[in-house]
Scaffold this active site. Structure first.
Site, PDB file in Angstrom:
ATOM      1  CG  PHE A 176      21.024 -18.651  -7.795  1.00  0.00           C
ATOM      2  CD1 PHE A 176      21.599 -18.864  -6.551  1.00  0.00           C
ATOM      3  CD2 PHE A 176      19.806 -19.119  -7.918  1.00  0.00           C
ATOM      4  CE1 PHE A 176      20.936 -18.914  -5.449  1.00  0.00           C
ATOM      5  CE2 PHE A 176      19.295 -19.195  -6.777  1.00  0.00           C
ATOM      6  CZ  PHE A 176      19.694 -19.201  -5.639  1.00  0.00           C
TER       7      PHE A 176
ATOM      8  CD  GLN B  42      13.267 -24.724 -11.668  1.00  0.00           C
ATOM      9  OE1 GLN B  42      13.509 -24.329 -10.601  1.00  0.00           O
ATOM     10  NE2 GLN B  42      13.860 -24.108 -12.790  1.00  0.00           N
TER      11      GLN B  42
ATOM     12  CG  HIS C  79      15.987 -26.889  -6.161  1.00  0.00           C
ATOM     13  ND1 HIS C  79      17.179 -27.440  -5.786  1.00  0.00           N
ATOM     14  CD2 HIS C  79      16.257 -25.721  -6.288  1.00  0.00           C
ATOM     15  CE1 HIS C  79      18.112 -26.587  -5.746  1.00  0.00           C
ATOM     16  NE2 HIS C  79      17.197 -25.505  -6.022  1.00  0.00           N
TER      17      HIS C  79
ATOM     18  CG  LEU D 176      15.293 -25.141  -1.823  1.00  0.00           C
ATOM     19  CD1 LEU D 176      15.291 -25.994  -3.307  1.00  0.00           C
ATOM     20  CD2 LEU D 176      14.865 -23.635  -2.274  1.00  0.00           C
TER      21      LEU D 176
ATOM     22  CD  GLU E 237      20.435 -23.075  -8.798  1.00  0.00           C
ATOM     23  OE1 GLU E 237      19.920 -23.913  -9.123  1.00  0.00           O
ATOM     24  OE2 GLU E 237      20.240 -21.875  -8.983  1.00  0.00           O
TER      25      GLU E 237
ATOM     26  NE  ARG F 132      16.978 -23.849  -9.339  1.00  0.00           N
ATOM     27  CZ  ARG F 132      16.529 -22.842  -8.831  1.00  0.00           C
ATOM     28  NH1 ARG F 132      15.002 -23.084  -8.889  1.00  0.00           N
ATOM     29  NH2 ARG F 132      16.921 -22.023  -7.915  1.00  0.00           N
TER      30      ARG F 132
ATOM     31  CG  HIS G 115      11.951 -25.507  -6.510  1.00  0.00           C
ATOM     32  ND1 HIS G 115      11.865 -25.411  -5.273  1.00  0.00           N
ATOM     33  CD2 HIS G 115      12.650 -24.601  -7.246  1.00  0.00           C
ATOM     34  CE1 HIS G 115      12.537 -24.443  -5.059  1.00  0.00           C
ATOM     35  NE2 HIS G 115      12.989 -23.447  -6.070  1.00  0.00           N
TER      36      HIS G 115
ATOM     37  NE  ARG H  75      11.877 -20.615 -10.834  1.00  0.00           N
ATOM     38  CZ  ARG H  75      12.419 -20.193  -9.647  1.00  0.00           C
ATOM     39  NH1 ARG H  75      12.289 -18.979  -9.165  1.00  0.00           N
ATOM     40  NH2 ARG H  75      12.883 -21.181  -8.632  1.00  0.00           N
TER      41      ARG H  75
HETATM   42  C1  LIG Z   1      11.556 -23.577  -0.927  1.00  0.00           C
HETATM   43  C2  LIG Z   1      11.510 -22.436  -2.055  1.00  0.00           C
HETATM   44  C3  LIG Z   1      12.497 -21.825  -2.154  1.00  0.00           C
HETATM   45  C4  LIG Z   1      12.304 -20.779  -3.119  1.00  0.00           C
HETATM   46  N1  LIG Z   1      13.508 -19.873  -3.055  1.00  0.00           N
HETATM   47  C5  LIG Z   1      13.625 -18.829  -4.116  1.00  0.00           C
HETATM   48  C6  LIG Z   1      14.403 -17.837  -4.322  1.00  0.00           C
HETATM   49  O1  LIG Z   1      15.467 -17.717  -3.719  1.00  0.00           O
HETATM   50  N2  LIG Z   1      14.612 -16.866  -5.463  1.00  0.00           N
HETATM   51  C7  LIG Z   1      13.363 -16.995  -6.258  1.00  0.00           C
HETATM   52  O2  LIG Z   1      13.360 -16.231  -7.064  1.00  0.00           O
HETATM   53  N3  LIG Z   1      12.390 -17.734  -6.166  1.00  0.00           N
HETATM   54  C8  LIG Z   1      12.528 -18.902  -5.122  1.00  0.00           C
HETATM   55  N4  LIG Z   1      11.461 -19.899  -4.894  1.00  0.00           N
HETATM   56  C9  LIG Z   1      10.211 -19.586  -5.804  1.00  0.00           C
HETATM   57  C10 LIG Z   1       9.429 -18.462  -5.274  1.00  0.00           C
HETATM   58  O3  LIG Z   1       9.446 -18.419  -3.889  1.00  0.00           O
HETATM   59  C11 LIG Z   1       7.957 -18.597  -5.740  1.00  0.00           C
HETATM   60  O4  LIG Z   1       8.021 -18.703  -7.133  1.00  0.00           O
HETATM   61  C12 LIG Z   1       7.120 -17.092  -5.361  1.00  0.00           C
HETATM   62  O5  LIG Z   1       7.402 -16.905  -3.895  1.00  0.00           O
HETATM   63  C13 LIG Z   1       5.758 -17.398  -5.678  1.00  0.00           C
HETATM   64  O6  LIG Z   1       5.207 -16.108  -5.156  1.00  0.00           O
HETATM   65  P1  LIG Z   1       3.578 -15.726  -5.291  1.00  0.00           P
HETATM   66  O7  LIG Z   1       3.135 -14.504  -4.409  1.00  0.00           O
HETATM   67  O8  LIG Z   1       3.195 -15.943  -6.864  1.00  0.00           O
HETATM   68  O9  LIG Z   1       2.644 -17.072  -4.794  1.00  0.00           O
HETATM   69  P2  LIG Z   1       2.704 -17.629  -3.021  1.00  0.00           P
HETATM   70  O10 LIG Z   1       3.691 -17.080  -2.243  1.00  0.00           O
HETATM   71  O11 LIG Z   1       2.578 -19.094  -3.209  1.00  0.00           O
HETATM   72  O12 LIG Z   1       1.359 -17.027  -2.680  1.00  0.00           O
HETATM   73  C14 LIG Z   1       0.224 -17.586  -3.071  1.00  0.00           C
HETATM   74  C15 LIG Z   1      -0.874 -16.988  -2.452  1.00  0.00           C
HETATM   75  O13 LIG Z   1      -2.243 -17.334  -3.000  1.00  0.00           O
HETATM   76  C16 LIG Z   1      -3.041 -17.658  -1.859  1.00  0.00           C
HETATM   77  N5  LIG Z   1      -4.066 -18.610  -2.488  1.00  0.00           N
HETATM   78  C17 LIG Z   1      -4.001 -19.549  -3.274  1.00  0.00           C
HETATM   79  N6  LIG Z   1      -5.038 -20.143  -3.600  1.00  0.00           N
HETATM   80  C18 LIG Z   1      -6.134 -19.144  -3.025  1.00  0.00           C
HETATM   81  C19 LIG Z   1      -7.422 -19.240  -3.348  1.00  0.00           C
HETATM   82  N7  LIG Z   1      -8.045 -20.368  -4.046  1.00  0.00           N
HETATM   83  N8  LIG Z   1      -8.114 -18.465  -2.704  1.00  0.00           N
HETATM   84  C20 LIG Z   1      -7.402 -17.425  -1.751  1.00  0.00           C
HETATM   85  N9  LIG Z   1      -6.072 -17.713  -1.710  1.00  0.00           N
HETATM   86  C21 LIG Z   1      -5.461 -18.274  -2.266  1.00  0.00           C
HETATM   87  C22 LIG Z   1      -2.070 -18.156  -0.671  1.00  0.00           C
HETATM   88  O14 LIG Z   1      -2.862 -18.224   0.451  1.00  0.00           O
HETATM   89  C23 LIG Z   1      -1.192 -17.310  -0.875  1.00  0.00           C
HETATM   90  O15 LIG Z   1      -1.215 -16.117  -0.113  1.00  0.00           O
HETATM   91  C24 LIG Z   1      11.227 -20.660  -4.195  1.00  0.00           C
HETATM   92  C25 LIG Z   1      10.482 -21.549  -4.228  1.00  0.00           C
HETATM   93  C26 LIG Z   1      10.529 -22.901  -3.032  1.00  0.00           C
HETATM   94  C27 LIG Z   1       9.679 -23.917  -3.022  1.00  0.00           C
END
Ligand SMILES: Cc1cc2nc3c(=O)[nH]c(=O)nc-3n(C[C@H](O)[C@H](O)[C@H](O)COP(=O)(O)OP(=O)(O)OC[C@H]3O[C@@H](n4cnc5c(N)ncnc54)[C@H](O)[C@@H]3O)c2cc1C
Length: 467
Positions: free
Chosen positions: A64, A177, A179, A189, A192, A223, A288, A323
Site C-alpha cells: 500500500f 485526507q 485520496h 473510491l 490504492e 496519498r 477520503h 493517514r
Molecule cells: C470507500 C472507502 C474505502 C476505504 N477502504 C479502507 C481500507 O481498505 N482500509 C482501511 O483501513 N480503511 C479504509 N477506509 C476507511 C475506513 O473504512 C473507515 O475509516 C472506517 O470504516 C470507519 O469505521 P467507523 O466504525 O469509525 O465508522 P463507520 O463505519 O462510518 O460507522 C459509523 C456509524 O455511526 C452511525 N452514526 C453516525 N452518526 C450517528 C448518530 N448521530 N446517531 C446514531 N448513529 C450514528 C452510522 O449509522 C454508522 O453505523 C475506507 C474509506 C472509504 C471511504
C-alpha cells in the site's frame, strides 16, 4: 426511556468491535442506519498489520502507499464487507441489543459527566432518552461536507458535532485526507490496492508523471503526495479535459484483475462503462478520510467523564497529520430549502478547503460558512411527516456539518505551515518550531475557541523523508 450499562453510538467496524469487547455486559448499539449499511462496509483495499506471512499462507498481504513492506491484509477488494458481516454475525451470536434507524442528537452531560444520550427514532419521529453508565461514540467521519468524496452519504460528521456542542473539543480538524484515485464523475473510491498490485498513473501525454514527484516510491508514495501530483498535472494542463488522469492496469492481465480486483473492475464497468482489463480508468482526487475528530486519548477517553470516542469520529492521533461523514424545523414554511445551503457548503469546501489551501481561500470559506450558519436559522423541510423523514434527518445533520466545516477552516487558517494532508500554498514548509502541536477547537455560544496541545512523541522523532 431506555436504560443500558453501555451505549455505543455507531454500528460500523469501530462500534461493533467495542460492542464485542463489552460482550456479557448490558450493552446496546444505536445506529442511524442498519449496522450492515454503515460506511465500513465500503472499505476496499485492506487492513495493515506487521504479520510477516503466515507459513500456511493463510493471511495474504499486499503493498500500500507509503509502506516499506507489503503489510495490508485483504479480502479481494472487499475487505470492509467481509469484516463488517463477520462482526455483525458475532454481535448477534453474543446477543448485543441493536437500535437501528435512530439518530443520536444530544449527549446528556451534568457536571462534566455523561449519563446518556437523546435519540430521534427515524421510524416514527419520536424523541427518547437513553440512560447509560458509559457512552461510546463510533459515529464515523465527516467526508460529506465535501462534494467530491468517497464517503457514503451518511458520513456527515454529525456525531462529532453532537459531541462538540456538548463540550468535547475537536482536534486536528484541518487534516483532511484526499485520496488520489476516485472514479472521475462519481468519486467512488478506486483503492490504492490497484497501484499495490502494479497499476500506475499516466497523464494525457502518456507520461508516468509520478517519476517526477516521487522518484523512489512512484505511484505508491503517500496519498497526500500522489493527490497533489495529480492535481498539479491537472492544474498545469497535462490532465484530460474535465480534470482527470489515467490509472492504467491493463498490463496486469485479465486473470489477476478478475482475481484480485473484481470489485474495482465492476465499479469501472457499471459507473464509467470501462473494462479496466482493456482500458485505463479515469481518476481524480477526492476527500477520503477524516484525521481529525473528537479529542480522545489512547484509552478512547474524552474530556467528558463517562464519554468515549473510537474509530474515524475520534482523534486519538494514531494517523498524525495524514493517514497511511430540530423538530422546530417542521414549523417553518418560509425561508430556504436546507439542501440549497448544503450544496453551497460542499461547493465552498471543494473549492477553498481542498488539496491546495491559502489564506485568501480559507478566509472566503470561513465567511461563507458563517453566512450559511445565519441562513440555517431560516431553513425549512418540505416533508412534515414523522415516519422515515430522511429529509428532516438530513436538515438536522446540516447544522452539524456547518459546525464541522467551521472547525476545519479555523484550524487550517491558524496552521501557517504545510504538514501531511494540510498543504498551504502560502506556507509551503513544515514548521516544527511553531506547529509541531495539535489543534483543539471548542464550541462556545459565540465563535469557536482555538487551543493547542503538545504532540506526544514516542519511539520515533518526526523525520523528513524523501519519497
Ligand atoms: C470507500 C472507502 C474505502 C476505504 N477502504 C479502507 C481500507 O481498505 N482500509 C482501511 O483501513 N480503511 C479504509 N477506509 C476507511 C475506513 O473504512 C473507515 O475509516 C472506517 O470504516 C470507519 O469505521 P467507523 O466504525 O469509525 O465508522 P463507520 O463505519 O462510518 O460507522 C459509523 C456509524 O455511526 C452511525 N452514526 C453516525 N452518526 C450517528 C448518530 N448521530 N446517531 C446514531 N448513529 C450514528 C452510522 O449509522 C454508522 O453505523 C475506507 C474509506 C472509504 C471511504
Amino acid at each position: 426511556m431506555f436504560k443500558h450499562d453501555i451505549i455505543i453510538v455507531g454500528g460500523g467496524l469501530a462500534g461493533l468491535r467495542a460492542a464485542l469487547a463489552a460482550r456479557g455486559a448490558d450493552v446496546a448499539v444505536i445506529s442511524r442506519v442498519h449496522p450492515l449499511r454503515s460506511h465500513s462496509v465500503a472499505a476496499q483495499g485492506g487492513i495493515n498489520a506487521a504479520l510477516g506471512k503466515t507459513d500456511e499462507g493463510k493471511i495474504a498481504q499486499r503493498p500500500f502507499g507509503g509502506a516499506g513492506f507489503p503489510r495490508t491484509a485483504y479480502s479481494q477488494d472487499r475487505t470492509g464487507h467481509a469484516l463488517l458481516h463477520t462482526m455483525y454475525e458475532q454481535a448477534l451470536i453474543n446477543s448485543i441489543k441493536f437500535y437501528a434507524e435512530w439518530l443520536v442528537m444530544r449527549l446528556v452531560v451534568n457536571n462534566g459527566r455523561c449519563s446518556g444520550v437523546v435519540g430521534y427514532n427515524i421510524e416514527n419521529g419520536k424523541i427518547e432518552g437513553f440512560l447509560a453508565k458509559a457512552v461510546i461514540f463510533a459515529t464515523g467521519g465527516y467526508g460529506r461536507i465535501y462534494k467530491r468524496s468517497t464517503n457514503s452519504i451518511i458520513n456527515t460528521g454529525y456525531g462529532c458535532a453532537v459531541a462538540y456542542r456538548s463540550g468535547a473539543a475537536l482536534e486536528d480538524m484541518e487534516f483532511v485526507q484526499f485520496h488520489p484515485t476516485t472514479l472521475y464523475g462519481t468519486n467512488i473510491l478506486i483503492t490504492e490496492g490497484v497501484r499495490g498490485e502494479g497499476g500506475f498513473l499516466t497523464n494525457k501525454n502518456g507520461e508516468r508523471f509520478m517519476e517526477r514527484y516521487s522518484p523512489h516510491l512512484l505511484d505508491l508514495a503517500p496519498r497526500d503526495i500522489v493527490a497533489r501530483a495529480i492535481k498539479t498535472e491537472i492544474n498545469e494542463g497535462r490532465g484530460f479535459e474535465g480534470g482527470y488522469v489515467h490509472l492504467d492496469l491493463t498490463h496486469l492481465g485479465a486473470r489477476k484483475i478478475k482475481e484480485r480486483l473484481p470489485g474495482i473492475r465492476q465499479i469501472a464497468m457499471d459507473f464509467a462503462n470501462i473494462d479496466p482489463v482493456r482500458e485505463p480508468i479515469p481518476v481524480q482526487p477526492g476527500q477520503h478520510y477524516s484525521m481529525g475528530g473528537i479529542a480522545s486519548n489512547k484509552k478512547c477517553e474524552t474530556a467528558i467523564s463517562g464519554f468515549f470516542a473510537c474509530g474515524e469520529c475520534s482523534c486519538i492521533s494514531v494517523h498524525g497529520a495524514n493517514r497511511l461523514g430540530g423538530n422546530s424545523l417542521l414549523d417553518k414554511n418560509e425561508g430556504e430549502p436546507f439542501f440549497k445551503l448544503r450544496d453551497e457548503l460542499k461547493a465552498t469546501m471543494d473549492e477553498n478547503v481542498g488539496i491546495f489551501r491559502d489564506e485568501q481561500r480559507l478566509t472566503a470559506a470561513l465567511t461563507k460558512i458563517r453566512e450559511l450558519k445565519v441562513r440555517y436559522k431560516n431553513v425549512y423541510v418540505r416533508n412534515k411527516g414523522n415516519v422515515f423523514n430522511q429529509e428532516l434527518v438530513n436538515a438536522i445533520e446540516l447544522e452539524g456539518m456547518l459546525d464541522i466545516a467551521e472547525a476545519i477552516c479555523i484550524g487550517a487558517l491558524a496552521r501557517k505551515e504545510s504538514r501531511g494532508s494540510h498543504y498551504r500554498l502560502d506556507h509551503q514548509e513544515r514548521d516544527d518550531v511553531n506547529w509541531l502541536r495539535h489543534t483543539l477547537v471548542s464550541y462556545t455560544q459565540d465563535v469557536p475557541v482555538i487551543g493547542h496541545k503538545p504532540v506526544n512523541i514516542t519511539m520515533y522523532e518526526p523525520e523528513r523523508r524523501e519519497y
